[in-house]
Scaffold this active site. Structure first.
Site, mmCIF file in Angstrom:
data_model
loop_
_atom_site.group_PDB
_atom_site.id
_atom_site.type_symbol
_atom_site.label_atom_id
_atom_site.label_comp_id
_atom_site.label_asym_id
_atom_site.label_seq_id
_atom_site.Cartn_x
_atom_site.Cartn_y
_atom_site.Cartn_z
ATOM 1 N N VAL A 1 -7.000 -0.788 4.685
ATOM 2 C CA VAL A 1 -8.338 -1.315 4.348
ATOM 3 C C VAL A 1 -9.019 -1.864 5.599
ATOM 4 C CG1 VAL A 1 -7.657 -1.837 1.975
ATOM 5 C CG2 VAL A 1 -7.353 -3.587 3.733
ATOM 6 N N HIS B 1 -7.797 2.796 -0.775
ATOM 7 C CA HIS B 1 -7.716 1.421 -1.294
ATOM 8 C C HIS B 1 -8.886 0.545 -0.874
ATOM 9 C CE1 HIS B 1 -3.099 2.156 -1.530
ATOM 10 N NE2 HIS B 1 -3.753 2.691 -2.535
ATOM 11 N N CYS C 1 -19.885 -7.833 -5.781
ATOM 12 C CA CYS C 1 -19.925 -8.736 -6.941
ATOM 13 C C CYS C 1 -18.787 -8.343 -7.888
ATOM 14 C CB CYS C 1 -21.273 -8.596 -7.665
ATOM 15 S SG CYS C 1 -21.301 -9.435 -9.252
ATOM 16 N N CYS D 1 -22.251 -14.332 -6.602
ATOM 17 C CA CYS D 1 -23.316 -13.334 -6.505
ATOM 18 C C CYS D 1 -24.665 -14.038 -6.718
ATOM 19 C CB CYS D 1 -23.097 -12.273 -7.595
ATOM 20 S SG CYS D 1 -24.457 -11.117 -7.775
ATOM 21 N N GLY E 1 3.443 5.843 9.068
ATOM 22 C CA GLY E 1 3.467 4.391 8.904
ATOM 23 C C GLY E 1 3.326 3.918 7.477
ATOM 24 N N THR E 2 4.072 4.555 6.571
ATOM 25 C CA THR E 2 4.018 4.086 5.188
ATOM 26 C C THR E 2 5.395 4.133 4.550
ATOM 27 O OG1 THR E 2 2.995 4.382 3.006
ATOM 28 C CG2 THR E 2 3.344 6.381 4.305
ATOM 29 N N ASN F 1 7.478 7.382 11.755
ATOM 30 C CA ASN F 1 7.814 6.030 11.334
ATOM 31 C C ASN F 1 9.038 5.596 12.139
ATOM 32 O OD1 ASN F 1 8.641 3.711 9.814
ATOM 33 N ND2 ASN F 1 7.579 4.533 8.030
HETATM 34 C C1 BV8 Z 1 -2.840 2.176 -10.200
HETATM 35 C C2 BV8 Z 1 -5.435 -2.878 -1.024
HETATM 36 C C3 BV8 Z 1 -3.238 2.722 -12.462
HETATM 37 C C4 BV8 Z 1 -5.367 -4.357 -1.288
HETATM 38 C C5 BV8 Z 1 -3.294 -1.997 -1.830
HETATM 39 C C6 BV8 Z 1 6.006 1.172 -11.221
HETATM 40 C C7 BV8 Z 1 6.268 2.405 -10.681
HETATM 41 C C8 BV8 Z 1 5.280 3.137 -10.057
HETATM 42 C C9 BV8 Z 1 4.000 2.610 -9.937
HETATM 43 C C10 BV8 Z 1 3.765 1.384 -10.449
HETATM 44 C C11 BV8 Z 1 4.731 0.663 -11.101
HETATM 45 N N1 BV8 Z 1 4.170 -0.499 -11.510
HETATM 46 C C12 BV8 Z 1 2.868 -0.539 -11.141
HETATM 47 C C13 BV8 Z 1 2.619 0.603 -10.496
HETATM 48 C C14 BV8 Z 1 1.362 1.016 -9.921
HETATM 49 C C15 BV8 Z 1 1.129 0.259 -8.619
HETATM 50 C C16 BV8 Z 1 2.260 0.450 -7.636
HETATM 51 O O1 BV8 Z 1 2.392 1.504 -7.036
HETATM 52 N N2 BV8 Z 1 3.075 -0.604 -7.456
HETATM 53 C C17 BV8 Z 1 4.167 -0.508 -6.509
HETATM 54 C C18 BV8 Z 1 4.371 -1.859 -5.811
HETATM 55 C C19 BV8 Z 1 5.411 -0.048 -7.260
HETATM 56 N N3 BV8 Z 1 -0.062 0.867 -8.105
HETATM 57 C C20 BV8 Z 1 -1.251 0.403 -8.495
HETATM 58 O O2 BV8 Z 1 -1.409 -0.560 -9.193
HETATM 59 C C21 BV8 Z 1 -2.452 1.237 -8.027
HETATM 60 N N4 BV8 Z 1 -3.290 1.474 -9.160
HETATM 61 O O3 BV8 Z 1 -1.747 2.684 -10.237
HETATM 62 O O4 BV8 Z 1 -3.756 2.236 -11.225
HETATM 63 C C22 BV8 Z 1 -2.659 1.537 -13.188
HETATM 64 C C23 BV8 Z 1 -3.517 0.779 -13.950
HETATM 65 C C24 BV8 Z 1 -2.983 -0.307 -14.655
HETATM 66 C C25 BV8 Z 1 -1.603 -0.630 -14.576
HETATM 67 C C26 BV8 Z 1 -0.748 0.128 -13.756
HETATM 68 C C27 BV8 Z 1 -1.278 1.223 -13.054
HETATM 69 C C28 BV8 Z 1 -3.238 0.489 -6.982
HETATM 70 C C29 BV8 Z 1 -2.431 0.407 -5.696
HETATM 71 C C30 BV8 Z 1 -3.305 -0.131 -4.568
HETATM 72 C C31 BV8 Z 1 -2.932 -1.553 -4.224
HETATM 73 N N5 BV8 Z 1 -3.713 -2.003 -3.062
HETATM 74 N N6 BV8 Z 1 -4.086 -2.353 -0.800
HETATM 75 C C32 BV8 Z 1 -5.012 -5.144 -0.047
HETATM 76 O O5 BV8 Z 1 -4.792 -4.567 1.015
HETATM 77 O O6 BV8 Z 1 -4.993 -6.393 -0.162
HETATM 78 S S1 BV8 Z 1 -1.738 -1.431 -1.517
HETATM 79 C C33 BV8 Z 1 -1.263 -2.071 -0.007
HETATM 80 O O7 BV8 Z 1 0.130 -2.034 -0.006
HETATM 81 C C34 BV8 Z 1 -1.673 -1.206 1.160
HETATM 82 O O8 BV8 Z 1 -2.948 -0.673 1.030
HETATM 83 C C35 BV8 Z 1 -0.622 -0.145 1.188
HETATM 84 O O9 BV8 Z 1 -0.990 0.933 0.395
HETATM 85 C C36 BV8 Z 1 0.525 -0.830 0.520
HETATM 86 C C37 BV8 Z 1 1.601 -1.131 1.531
HETATM 87 O O10 BV8 Z 1 2.185 0.055 1.772
HETATM 88 P P1 BV8 Z 1 2.288 0.655 3.260
HETATM 89 O O11 BV8 Z 1 0.951 1.004 3.780
HETATM 90 O O12 BV8 Z 1 3.313 1.699 3.186
HETATM 91 O O13 BV8 Z 1 2.784 -0.522 4.163
HETATM 92 P P2 BV8 Z 1 4.204 -1.155 4.158
HETATM 93 O O14 BV8 Z 1 4.037 -2.498 4.728
HETATM 94 O O15 BV8 Z 1 4.832 -0.979 2.829
HETATM 95 O O16 BV8 Z 1 5.053 -0.224 5.158
HETATM 96 C C38 BV8 Z 1 4.692 -0.140 6.496
HETATM 97 C C39 BV8 Z 1 5.463 1.037 7.058
HETATM 98 O O17 BV8 Z 1 5.074 1.195 8.415
HETATM 99 C C40 BV8 Z 1 6.981 0.841 7.069
HETATM 100 O O18 BV8 Z 1 7.603 2.032 6.635
HETATM 101 C C41 BV8 Z 1 7.300 0.585 8.558
HETATM 102 O O19 BV8 Z 1 8.565 1.105 8.912
HETATM 103 C C42 BV8 Z 1 6.217 1.375 9.226
HETATM 104 N N7 BV8 Z 1 5.838 0.940 10.581
HETATM 105 C C43 BV8 Z 1 5.915 -0.311 11.094
HETATM 106 N N8 BV8 Z 1 5.451 -0.278 12.369
HETATM 107 C C44 BV8 Z 1 5.060 1.005 12.630
HETATM 108 C C45 BV8 Z 1 5.305 1.778 11.488
HETATM 109 N N9 BV8 Z 1 5.041 3.099 11.433
HETATM 110 C C46 BV8 Z 1 4.521 3.680 12.530
HETATM 111 N N10 BV8 Z 1 4.242 3.005 13.664
HETATM 112 C C47 BV8 Z 1 4.506 1.674 13.750
HETATM 113 N N11 BV8 Z 1 4.236 1.007 14.893
#
Ligand code: BV8
Length: 261
Positions: free
Chosen positions: A113, A129, A137, A158, A198-199, A224
């Site tokens: 984001v 995202h 709002c 708002c 990076g995810t 990664n």
């Molecule tokens: C939805 C914005 C329908 C906000 C974000 C159970 C099973 C499956 C799914 C679900 C479940 N229960 C609920 C869900 C759905 C849920 C979900 O997936 N939950 C997860 C936790 C299981 N998803 C949702 O709710 C989505 N909507 O499904 O709608 C719905 C409706 C009602 C009820 C249920 C479902 C919405 C998801 C969006 C959330 N918003 N961001 C904000 O930023 O404040 S997500 C946020 O976290 C980020 O945007 C990003 O997507 C996520 C973090 O993930 P990563 O980007 O991978 O980052 P992370 O820190 O995890 O990893 C970093 C990586 O980088 C590591 O691997 C590391 O090794 C690597 N790294 C480190 N340094 C480097 C590097 N790589 C390269 N170079 C480097 N130097």
């Protein structure tokens, strides 16, 4: 997850990958918080600092948290917005931007984001995202460009309807923007190679995209420093930081992009 010490030198780029990328008709990118780590933006799972250390981002980034305490959530985003406001794109973002004029149709699908892909010069970016720099709002959904957040007690409201303002990001349990998700799914379906950078690939539905791409015949490349739940299902795993691996990859496959090899 135990992580190996990250080598500074870029890993060797396999000849098979160079060949695959050179032949590719369509290439897509899925990026996560890791590509912004070298810009000083903490990844979602990094320990939060200062007063935020005691909060779990997965708890704060939800409509329920906002309903319960809009001011706390607003202040968390204001802190992150300030942090991100000082961040600059790194060599990983810049390598992808340098690639855009060379690889026609290159699309960057980001979970981030922070707007750093666009700041680096990428113009074909899908923000799954949302974007923390945008505020809207919470009732009407309209974007606002000015707000008064001088109140020590409550989040800004708002000017039109009085509802609290919120960041224009997708919280957990909120659905992703239809057009962004449809564009990302189309790109994942149509690409020959998907670079996954990076995810942790743990947040859905974004985490489905590599599986979807693979199902449609794409080669999956993971960049990664650490293994992820995706690693067993990728065709090439380049272990290293995006800021080191991406410039090396672009220089090896597309010397015409003009990055130093
Ligand atoms: C939805 C914005 C329908 C906000 C974000 C159970 C099973 C499956 C799914 C679900 C479940 N229960 C609920 C869900 C759905 C849920 C979900 O997936 N939950 C997860 C936790 C299981 N998803 C949702 O709710 C989505 N909507 O499904 O709608 C719905 C409706 C009602 C009820 C249920 C479902 C919405 C998801 C969006 C959330 N918003 N961001 C904000 O930023 O404040 S997500 C946020 O976290 C980020 O945007 C990003 O997507 C996520 C973090 O993930 P990563 O980007 O991978 O980052 P992370 O820190 O995890 O990893 C970093 C990586 O980088 C590591 O691997 C590391 O090794 C690597 N790294 C480190 N340094 C480097 C590097 N790589 C390269 N170079 C480097 N130097």
């Amino acid at each position: 997850m135990a992580t190996d010490p990250v080598p500074d030198a870029a890993p060797a780029i396999p000849a098979a990958l160079i060949g695959r990328l050179r032949k590719a008709r369509a290439i897509a990118v899925l990026s996560g918080a890791g590509i912004s780590a070298e810009s000083g933006v903490p990844t979602f799972r990094d320990a939060q600092t200062g007063m935020w250390a005691k909060f779990d981002p997965l708890e704060l980034a939800t409509p329920d948290a906002f309903r319960r305490n809009a001011k706390l959530v607003w202040d968390w985003y204001a802190w992150r917005r300030e942090l991100i406001g000082h961040a600059k794109p790194n060599a990983g973002h810049r390598a992808l931007a340098a690639l855009e004029p060379v690889v026609s149709g290159l699309l960057v699908i980001t979970q981030n984001v922070d707007g750093l892909h666009q700041a680096a010069g990428s113009t074909h970016v899908v923000e799954l995202h949302g974007n923390i720099q945008r505020v809207k709002c919470s009732r009407e959904g309209t974007i606002v460009t000015h707000w008064d957040d001088s109140s020590p007690r409550e989040a800004p409201r708002c000017a039109r309807c009085g509802a609290f303002l919120r960041p224009d990001v997708v919280w957990f349990e909120e659905t992703l923007p239809d057009d962004a998700l449809a564009c990302a799914e189309r790109a994942a379906r149509d690409c020959d190679v998907l670079l996954v950078i990076g995810t942790t690939a743990e947040v859905y539905p974004a985490a489905m995209l590599p599986t979807y791409a693979r199902h449609h015949g794409a080669a999956i490349v993971e960049i990664n420093p650490n293994p992820t739940r995706l690693t067993d299902r990728v065709d090439f795993a380049l272990r290293g930081r995006a800021g080191v691996v991406l410039p090396a990859l672009v220089a090896a496959v597309w010397p015409e992009a003009g990055l130093p090899s």
